[in-house]
Design an enzyme around this catalytic site. Structure first.
Site, PDB file in Angstrom:
ATOM      1  CG  HIS A  45      45.040  57.615  42.565  1.00  0.00           C
ATOM      2  ND1 HIS A  45      44.829  56.679  43.564  1.00  0.00           N
ATOM      3  CD2 HIS A  45      46.280  58.121  42.779  1.00  0.00           C
ATOM      4  CE1 HIS A  45      45.896  56.627  44.341  1.00  0.00           C
ATOM      5  NE2 HIS A  45      46.781  57.493  43.883  1.00  0.00           N
TER       6      HIS A  45
ATOM      7  CG  HIS B 168      41.169  56.269  46.575  1.00  0.00           C
ATOM      8  ND1 HIS B 168      42.403  56.441  45.986  1.00  0.00           N
ATOM      9  CD2 HIS B 168      41.160  57.106  47.631  1.00  0.00           C
ATOM     10  CE1 HIS B 168      43.096  57.342  46.653  1.00  0.00           C
ATOM     11  NE2 HIS B 168      42.355  57.766  47.662  1.00  0.00           N
TER      12      HIS B 168
ATOM     13  CD  GLU C  69      40.266  51.982  47.367  1.00  0.00           C
ATOM     14  OE1 GLU C  69      39.725  51.977  46.238  1.00  0.00           O
ATOM     15  OE2 GLU C  69      41.466  52.265  47.549  1.00  0.00           O
TER      16      GLU C  69
END
Length: 530
Positions: A170, A279, A361
């Site tokens: 992303h 992420h 994350e």
């Protein structure tokens, strides 16, 4: 009055929505005119409250990207014309941002694509004996997807496990790019002086892909230049993901977004045993499954659930903020228990290639100021090393043809565990990650007698080695399997021939070897575990 009350409530809600949009436009500087020139469609980032987990699945099924879930609130990326759809569902969105993010609002202190390219090229030039920089292919807009291989013999495929870190699938989550670059520097700069790092580089083929979505990174968007969420763009379970690649599973490469295609093709050409992708937006290690067909909020355990929890903990335990999470006990979570992700990269790796991959994350803020990078690196440096070192555990060995010595691409199974791993097709090495204990394994390959590796003791440390000399039943190596081979195995069972020659199934010379060669001659199946 009740009707008027309903009408009034609807009027108030519509007015509030307009005010919300105006406020967000004010904060971001009325950037719609700039967005209109981008190839990436405009989207809102919204927060919604959901009533049941069916709402989360509805969001994903309608092509909206759920980014994070906490309690009954979710952060979601939606098209700018989708606000009404959410309201009809009873989920009233609060706009918290835009995608793409206005470039002038982007925090400083990060490498852009050109700067990262130069930095990676410099590492490759400075450490020619330890690393190679290569492109896996190009993005939609023609940017290279760089991969750095770090190992002691970077031009040779050796009998060592393969490991990969991938980041920024992303484009608005670039923290992992910086950590991957710093991790590469850590390995290269300390190889000569740190025995631990030297051992890692000598014993593992480490691959680092710091920027999987370079177009999204340049635009500061979650999506690629075609407007696709790449972590929803891998083959989906079960319709496209129902067999391992080794077993003839169709790869479904056609029609994939370029960035996904290149990662899939590269991964299929290697034999990765452990992987992670980075992420931001939360602080947790997320392990498979992300999707097993069940609802969000319900555990979806893999056959390696205990092993995965242990590996995830090896990352989280060295990151104090992550490990002490109030939302995720111990800083880890099963993917589906958090929220279901369909078409994600980690499940594809495990279901199709047998590689354990986790989604990590790194920070609660999606795109924090670059001034936070040193502290984030300090919180994750030991975690990244410890997670990588997990690839050196379990059982390992070489699978080869006992007559020719050639490596064999084969499947390795553990008794009472449905998840296989596979040997490298060009090298023949396999690496089965396992917790300490005693295990029965079997190695299978069409055209060969299954080779049993029983009673393997796995210690709390480096992997136990068990090589696998596969036999096709041609014991005397004359090119055919015949009664002469049966006679040799009978003699072996009687102690008249060398055991190393006549033990064709790995279980010691016995009646099972005689039966195995007879089964080859007669075309009968051979059982894997007695």
């Amino acid at each position: 009055m009740e009707v008027n009350g309903v009408v009034l409530n609807m009027w108030v809600r519509d007015k509030l929505k307009i005010v919300n949009v105006i406020c967000v436009m004010f904060v971001f500087g009325f950037e719609f005119a700039v967005y209109a020139e981008s190839a990436i469609p405009n989207r809102y980032v919204v927060e919604v409250e959901f009533k049941t987990t069916a709402d989360l699945e509805w969001l994903e099924d309608n092509g909206f990207s759920v980014d994070s879930v906490e309690g009954n609130k979710a952060r979601v990326y939606i098209p700018v014309d989708a606000l009404g759809l959410l309201e009809e569902r009873g989920m009233y969105p609060t706009i918290v941002g835009y995608d793409p993010m206005p470039l002038e609002k982007t925090p400083p202190g990060y490498h852009n694509y050109a700067e990262l390219t130069s930095a990676l090229q410099q590492l490759a030039n400075d450490y020619t004996s330890l690393c190679r920089l290569m492109s896996l292919g190009q993005s939609v807009q023609g940017r290279e997807i760089w991969a750095l291989r770090i190992t002691d013999n970077p031009d040779i495929e050796e009998d060592e496990p393969e490991f990969k870190y991938i980041s920024t699938i992303h484009g608005d989550e670039p923290v992992g790019t910086e950590l991957c670059y710093l991790f590469a520097k850590l390995l290269l700069e300390n190889y000569e002086t740190d025995p631990r790092i030297k051992f890692i580089v000598d014993e593992v083929s480490v691959w680092i892909v710091p920027l999987m979505n370079p177009d999204g990174r340049e635009a500061v968007s979650r999506y690629n230049a075609n407007g696709y969420d790449l972590n929803r763009s891998f083959p989906r379970y079960p319709e496209e993901l129902n067999a391992f690649y080794y077993d003839g599973g169709y790869p479904y490469l056609e029609g994939r977004q370029p960035e996904v295609y290149h990662i899939m093709r590269w991964s299929m050409d290697h034999n990765f045993s452990l992987s992670a992708n980075f992420h931001t937006g939360s602080l947790v290690v997320n392990y498979p499954y992300d999707d097993d067909g069940g609802p969000s909020g319900v555990e979806a355990p893999t056959p390696d659930d205990a092993l995965m929890k242990w590996i995830a903990t090896q990352y989280a335990i060295h990151n104090p903020s992550m490990y002490s999470s109030s939302q995720f006990p111990g800083g880890i979570t099963n993917g589906a228990a958090w929220y279901v992700v369909k078409g994600g990269m980690q499940d594809w790796n495990y279901r199709f290639l047998g590689c354990i991959e986790m989604t990590i994350e790194l920070f609660n803020t999606k795109f924090p100021s670059g001034t936070f990078i040193p502290s984030i690196w300090n919180s994750n440096r030991e975690s990244m090393l410890s997670y990588l070192e997990c690839v050196l555990r379990g059982v390992r060995g070489l699978v080869y043809d006992r007559n020719t010595g050639e490596p064999i691409w084969a499947k390795i199974l553990v008794k009472d565990n449905a998840q296989p791993v596979f040997s490298h097709p060009r090298v023949g090495n396999y690496h089965r990650l396992l917790l300490p204990g005693e295990y029965d394994l079997v190695c299978v390959k069409e055209g060969y007698i299954p080779y049993r590796i029983f009673g393997v003791v796995v210690e709390d440390g480096l992997a136990t080695r068990r090589d696998v000399p596969l036999s096709n039943g041609d014991v005397n190596n004359d090119g055919v399997v015949s009664e002469e081979d049966v006679d040799l195995v009978v003699n072996g069972a009687l102690g008249l021939e060398s055991e190393s020659i006549t033990d064709v199934d790995g279980n010691g010379v016995s009646a099972s070897d005689i039966q195995a060669v007879l089964n080859v001659i007669e075309g009968r199946d051979i059982g894997l575990f007695p």
